[in-house]
Design an enzyme around this catalytic site. Structure first.
Site, PDB file in Angstrom:
ATOM      1  N   HIS A  38       0.757  -1.125   0.048  1.00  0.00           N
ATOM      2  CA  HIS A  38       0.075  -0.122   0.043  1.00  0.00           C
ATOM      3  C   HIS A  38       0.917   1.214   0.080  1.00  0.00           C
ATOM      4  CE1 HIS A  38      -3.585  -2.205   0.740  1.00  0.00           C
ATOM      5  NE2 HIS A  38      -4.196  -1.202   0.605  1.00  0.00           N
ATOM      6  N   LYS A 103     -10.352  -7.917   7.541  1.00  0.00           N
ATOM      7  CA  LYS A 103     -10.896  -8.199   8.971  1.00  0.00           C
ATOM      8  C   LYS A 103     -10.778  -6.945   9.955  1.00  0.00           C
ATOM      9  CE  LYS A 103      -7.315 -10.463  11.475  1.00  0.00           C
ATOM     10  NZ  LYS A 103      -6.712 -11.777  12.121  1.00  0.00           N
TER      11      LYS A 103
END
Length: 182
Positions: A38, A103
């Site tokens: 990222h 999650k």
């Protein structure tokens, strides 16, 4: 709640129809990406350099695999805690990313970006990495290979099970679960 089968890439009308709590079976290609990947993508964007692939309508799965067993294309691949990607997510959504799989809860800033860019956040079941790897039919490292398991992989998945955690309206399964308890 509904169970919906979707084929990627995610078309806007499909994303807008999804509701927090829906069970979804994903079919098509997704890209793995964790913190380091990222950061590199965001750096390329900020430096106005070309990206290794188009972000438009793509889905990122926050995972890094274990080595694959013989005959399998990908190792165990459970979801990573998503809030670790929160500081990068709004910019990536602004560049066309339509979905994320991970999650845990997301920040208010990410929830607002999901609404603004009409994206979706999916939840995968933590602790089910071996099961989820069986849904991966093919895998190919496509960017930042030097990161090893945290490189970006393109995965071809069939009936990859997720739940809509945050929908395009900003409805969040964690919030309505807490409201019911309160």
């Amino acid at each position: 709640m509904r169970t919906i089968r979707v084929t990627l890439p995610l078309a806007e009308e499909i994303v807008e129809d999804l509701k927090a709590g829906d069970e979804v079976l994903i079919n098509g290609t997704i890209y793995t990406a964790r913190d380091a990947a990222h950061q590199r993508l965001v750096n390329l964007i900020r430096e106005n350099k070309p990206l290794p692939f188009s972000l438009k309508d793509q889905v990122f799965y926050y995972t890094a695999p274990t080595p694959p067993k013989p005959g399998r294309p990908f190792g165990s691949c459970g979801p990573t805690t998503s809030c670790r990607m929160d500081k990068y997510t709004p910019l990536l959504l602004s560049r066309g990313v339509k979905g994320m799989i991970g999650k845990g809860q997301r920040s208010d800033e990410v929830r607002e970006a999901i609404k603004k860019y009409k994206a979706v956040y999916f939840l995968a079941l933590g602790g089910a990495g071996a099961y989820l790897s069986r849904k991966v039919k093919r895998a190919e490292a496509v960017a930042f290979i030097d990161l090893g398991p945290e490189a970006i992989y393109k995965l071809w998945v069939e009936d990859f099970p997720v739940i809509v955690g945050i929908d395009t309206r900003g409805e969040d399964v964690y919030q309505f679960t807490l409201r019911r308890k309160g």
